[in-house]
Design a protein around this motif. Sequence first.
Motif, PDB file in Angstrom:
ATOM      1  N   LEU A 613       0.815  -1.212   0.000  1.00  0.00           N
ATOM      2  CA  LEU A 613       0.000   0.000   0.000  1.00  0.00           C
ATOM      3  C   LEU A 613       0.849   1.263   0.000  1.00  0.00           C
ATOM      4  N   GLY A 614       2.146   1.128   0.185  1.00  0.00           N
ATOM      5  CA  GLY A 614       3.022   2.289   0.205  1.00  0.00           C
ATOM      6  C   GLY A 614       3.421   2.684   1.608  1.00  0.00           C
ATOM      7  N   VAL A 615       4.134   3.792   1.708  1.00  0.00           N
ATOM      8  CA  VAL A 615       4.697   4.218   2.984  1.00  0.00           C
ATOM      9  C   VAL A 615       3.681   4.994   3.820  1.00  0.00           C
ATOM     10  N   PHE A 616       2.962   5.920   3.203  1.00  0.00           N
ATOM     11  CA  PHE A 616       2.166   6.841   4.010  1.00  0.00           C
ATOM     12  C   PHE A 616       1.000   6.187   4.741  1.00  0.00           C
ATOM     13  N   PRO A 617       0.281   5.222   4.166  1.00  0.00           N
ATOM     14  CA  PRO A 617      -0.754   4.561   4.975  1.00  0.00           C
ATOM     15  C   PRO A 617      -0.206   3.990   6.274  1.00  0.00           C
ATOM     16  N   LEU A 618       1.012   3.465   6.243  1.00  0.00           N
ATOM     17  CA  LEU A 618       1.610   2.934   7.463  1.00  0.00           C
ATOM     18  C   LEU A 618       1.870   4.048   8.476  1.00  0.00           C
ATOM     19  N   VAL A 619       2.259   5.227   7.996  1.00  0.00           N
ATOM     20  CA  VAL A 619       2.425   6.379   8.886  1.00  0.00           C
ATOM     21  C   VAL A 619       1.092   6.722   9.538  1.00  0.00           C
ATOM     22  N   CYS A 620       0.016   6.657   8.765  1.00  0.00           N
ATOM     23  CA  CYS A 620      -1.315   6.954   9.319  1.00  0.00           C
ATOM     24  C   CYS A 620      -1.684   5.939  10.394  1.00  0.00           C
ATOM     25  N   TRP A 621      -1.366   4.644  10.175  1.00  0.00           N
ATOM     26  CA  TRP A 621      -1.651   3.638  11.197  1.00  0.00           C
ATOM     27  C   TRP A 621      -0.875   3.925  12.477  1.00  0.00           C
ATOM     28  N   PHE A 622       0.379   4.317  12.323  1.00  0.00           N
ATOM     29  CA  PHE A 622       1.190   4.634  13.496  1.00  0.00           C
ATOM     30  C   PHE A 622       0.581   5.804  14.276  1.00  0.00           C
ATOM     31  N   VAL A 623       0.186   6.865  13.570  1.00  0.00           N
ATOM     32  CA  VAL A 623      -0.381   8.036  14.237  1.00  0.00           C
ATOM     33  C   VAL A 623      -1.711   7.678  14.902  1.00  0.00           C
ATOM     34  N   ALA A 624      -2.535   6.873  14.231  1.00  0.00           N
ATOM     35  CA  ALA A 624      -3.795   6.433  14.844  1.00  0.00           C
ATOM     36  C   ALA A 624      -3.521   5.614  16.102  1.00  0.00           C
ATOM     37  N   GLY A 625      -2.520   4.736  16.038  1.00  0.00           N
ATOM     38  CA  GLY A 625      -2.160   3.957  17.216  1.00  0.00           C
ATOM     39  C   GLY A 625      -1.680   4.829  18.356  1.00  0.00           C
ATOM     40  N   GLY A 664       9.824  -7.289   6.857  1.00  0.00           N
ATOM     41  CA  GLY A 664      10.459  -7.144   5.555  1.00  0.00           C
ATOM     42  C   GLY A 664      10.706  -5.714   5.130  1.00  0.00           C
ATOM     43  N   VAL A 665      10.094  -4.747   5.844  1.00  0.00           N
ATOM     44  CA  VAL A 665      10.223  -3.336   5.459  1.00  0.00           C
ATOM     45  C   VAL A 665      10.869  -2.566   6.598  1.00  0.00           C
ATOM     46  N   PRO A 666      12.072  -2.029   6.397  1.00  0.00           N
ATOM     47  CA  PRO A 666      12.735  -1.286   7.482  1.00  0.00           C
ATOM     48  C   PRO A 666      11.892  -0.138   8.021  1.00  0.00           C
ATOM     49  N   HIS A 667      11.184   0.559   7.149  1.00  0.00           N
ATOM     50  CA  HIS A 667      10.348   1.677   7.580  1.00  0.00           C
ATOM     51  C   HIS A 667       9.302   1.209   8.591  1.00  0.00           C
ATOM     52  N   ALA A 668       8.612   0.132   8.293  1.00  0.00           N
ATOM     53  CA  ALA A 668       7.600  -0.394   9.211  1.00  0.00           C
ATOM     54  C   ALA A 668       8.240  -0.938  10.484  1.00  0.00           C
ATOM     55  N   HIS A 669       9.413  -1.512  10.347  1.00  0.00           N
ATOM     56  CA  HIS A 669      10.115  -2.038  11.520  1.00  0.00           C
ATOM     57  C   HIS A 669      10.372  -0.927  12.534  1.00  0.00           C
ATOM     58  N   HIS A 670      10.823   0.214  12.071  1.00  0.00           N
ATOM     59  CA  HIS A 670      11.112   1.329  12.974  1.00  0.00           C
ATOM     60  C   HIS A 670       9.840   1.892  13.595  1.00  0.00           C
ATOM     61  N   TYR A 671       8.776   2.045  12.802  1.00  0.00           N
ATOM     62  CA  TYR A 671       7.532   2.557  13.363  1.00  0.00           C
ATOM     63  C   TYR A 671       6.930   1.575  14.362  1.00  0.00           C
ATOM     64  N   GLY A 672       7.084   0.284  14.118  1.00  0.00           N
ATOM     65  CA  GLY A 672       6.633  -0.686  15.101  1.00  0.00           C
ATOM     66  C   GLY A 672       7.382  -0.557  16.411  1.00  0.00           C
ATOM     67  N   ARG A 673       8.683  -0.364  16.337  1.00  0.00           N
ATOM     68  CA  ARG A 673       9.479  -0.178  17.557  1.00  0.00           C
ATOM     69  C   ARG A 673       9.068   1.088  18.299  1.00  0.00           C
ATOM     70  N   MET A 674       8.839   2.168  17.554  1.00  0.00           N
ATOM     71  CA  MET A 674       8.464   3.425  18.203  1.00  0.00           C
ATOM     72  C   MET A 674       7.082   3.331  18.854  1.00  0.00           C
ATOM     73  N   LEU A 675       6.130   2.654  18.197  1.00  0.00           N
ATOM     74  CA  LEU A 675       4.799   2.521  18.790  1.00  0.00           C
ATOM     75  C   LEU A 675       4.858   1.655  20.046  1.00  0.00           C
ATOM     76  N   ASN A 676       5.627   0.593  19.998  1.00  0.00           N
ATOM     77  CA  ASN A 676       5.782  -0.244  21.193  1.00  0.00           C
ATOM     78  C   ASN A 676       6.437   0.540  22.326  1.00  0.00           C
ATOM     79  N   GLY A 677       7.456   1.317  21.995  1.00  0.00           N
ATOM     80  CA  GLY A 677       8.121   2.117  23.013  1.00  0.00           C
ATOM     81  C   GLY A 677       7.210   3.183  23.600  1.00  0.00           C
ATOM     82  N   TYR A 678       6.409   3.833  22.749  1.00  0.00           N
ATOM     83  CA  TYR A 678       5.483   4.849  23.240  1.00  0.00           C
ATOM     84  C   TYR A 678       4.416   4.234  24.143  1.00  0.00           C
ATOM     85  N   LEU A 679       3.951   3.039  23.775  1.00  0.00           N
ATOM     86  CA  LEU A 679       2.944   2.359  24.590  1.00  0.00           C
ATOM     87  C   LEU A 679       3.515   1.988  25.960  1.00  0.00           C
TER      88      LEU A 679
END
Length: 713
Positions: A613-625, A664-679
């Motif tokens: 789906l691209g990069v930006f939808p994943l950014v939106c999921w992170f912000v929603a989370g 498989g995607v470094p961009h998503a890997h980093h956002y996953g780490r940041m969301l877990n850390g923020y939680l």
Amino acid sequence: MPKAASTSTSSSTTRSSGVPFQNAHVLRRNQACHQCRRRKLKCDAKRPCSTCIRSHSYAAAHAPPGTDLPPHPECTYDESSEPQPAETQDSPKNRFERLESRINELEALLQEKDHAPASRSRPSSVNGSREPSSFIMGFQDTLDITDRVFPLDGHADMSRVGTGSALDDLAGVASFASDASRHLPVDALLFSGSSHGFSGSSPLNVGLEVMNTGWPKNLPNYSFLRHLVEAFFTFTPCASRMFHMSTFMTSLSLPPSHPKFPLPAILHAMCALGSMYTAAVSPTPSPPLPSYCPGGGNALNSEDSDSFGEQQIRFARDAIEVALRTTSDLFSVLQAQIVVSLWFWYNARWSEACMAFALSLRYAVPCGLNACPPFDSISSSDMSASAVIPPAASVIEDETRRNTFWFAYMMERHFAAINNFAMMLDDEDIAQMLPVRGDLFERGALVPPSQRQWSYQPDVITNHPEEQIDSFVLHVKATLLLSKIKVFNGRYRVKRHLGIPSMQPDPTVLPNLPSDCDRTQAVPAFVELDRLIAEFKQSLPTKFKDPLYNGVIDVSMFTAISTVHFATIVLHEGHARIGRPACISSCRVLEAARAILNLLYEAYSTSHNLALLGVFPLVCWFVAGRVLVRFLKAAIEAQSESHIATLRAEVDFIRSVICKIGEGVPHAHHYGRMLNGYLAQTCGKEYATPVSPPSLIPSRNSSSTSSSPLTSS
């Protein structure tokens, strides 16, 4: 009337097109065409002859508007009882260049035959782009894929602009390759969890086993290059709008020495991004989380990767530097820069992506793509050209330039929206038409400026003429809306300090706000932006309100709708008093976060690979989370068990999807780490335990219908 005598040749060499090379002979009496005989010019007896072709081309290029010219050269001969082969009278130098070019073509064909697998298949597109057609091969060196000049001035004569497709423009000078073995499959997708590579060779040597001397340095061989380019077009969202795919694949089939062969920087960048979608090379590992992110470290302590993608990006950046010094084709440099920027973003190289996106948008300015006549500068200086590149030679070229500008604009705005940095180009410096629909772009259809929407029009965001819009155009409009909110946030304090009325709280609205609410919510400009978001969502045509309208995800529409909800969060989150009754901004951000979550539920319920789906939808999921984590904290403080369970399930679902893609995607890997850390930091480590994507998902409206005592009166 005398007839042209028959000639014969002792030997001939047959080209792939079936036209033999012939020995040069002096034409006999009356063998020249009537036009050359009348004008006493040299004739090569071709049908039409080269002299008549040149004369017709010159007349077409220099004729005043309205001149009625025949579509083809007038070249007539004495009648002959049987067709005669045309004789050529080329110089030895020209014949040598033709032979050398043909040798290069044959070497490429032999390499492809040696390295092509026995059985191949074409995958279907998963991002809405159409299948590539049979690719055009066997061009002569005289190929010209340009058309006549397309002036952007709305008062110019449009009748002379060709409206045919790219294949129509190439008719008569190319032959279609019917051998299905020419097509390479995208045999494995990115994000499959595997990391296959070629044994016994370094990543740089993949596809570089046999190379002819005329092939650009550091590019893979033709077969593997085409495989990566096809993967790029098939799986990169909107790639077929930034490049006219059939025209680009046609130019890729030309000899490297041909002036229409793609810029090497573009091909290197496509190879890097295309390699993310195939298991033919090892993936680029994720870089360390930057130090400016929670839980990040010092990137200087990490080892540089030497993956195939890394190397191709280095080659692309080097080729861009060379092209800036040695070529006037700044537009191709812009396209290469955009693809390089995307690779940096996908691979979580955020500092480099920030600079690369800024450069790409700034490159568009000297190309004259941010504005077009009649809205360019009124400066009368002889040194103040509006663009450093020549006018577009065809409708397709003109629309490709416009699409590329909007693509660069959207990528820069999307990246800038997740930080507080100033943007690289002011919206007030943009006076450009919106793109045409995708089907019109593919056909090269001419749409006059009077029938187009412009970026400066007050109702451009809320008015959607059916004949002018598709999901890509709505994606551009959603980004324009996001940009307005970004500008408001960045300039609010200065404008309020200057006393600008639209930035001062409205006294008539203040009494209606709770005493503990942010007074910014009473500012007229803020209220106007909030209204604009609501009007955009309401004004969408029915078939565009659901990105799964036809059962298949429309990636551009999915991103456009996500962008609008993201814009709501950007506008309201700084003013939300979560946990306080009747806070309007709290209600807005919770509604937007759950709207993004509902889109994710819908996408997850399909068989679509969400990483595509691209990069930006994943950014939106992170912000929603992140928004939902804030509400989870308020629920924990209020000891509301039912809301804790609901919010935690929502946060865990977003975490699980992002972390799965992050394998498989470094961009998503980093956002996953940041969301877990923020939680963990906000709610406690016990809430940040590892999770797996659920096999079943909640009903798409289950989360949005649950009321929260944290935001209700």
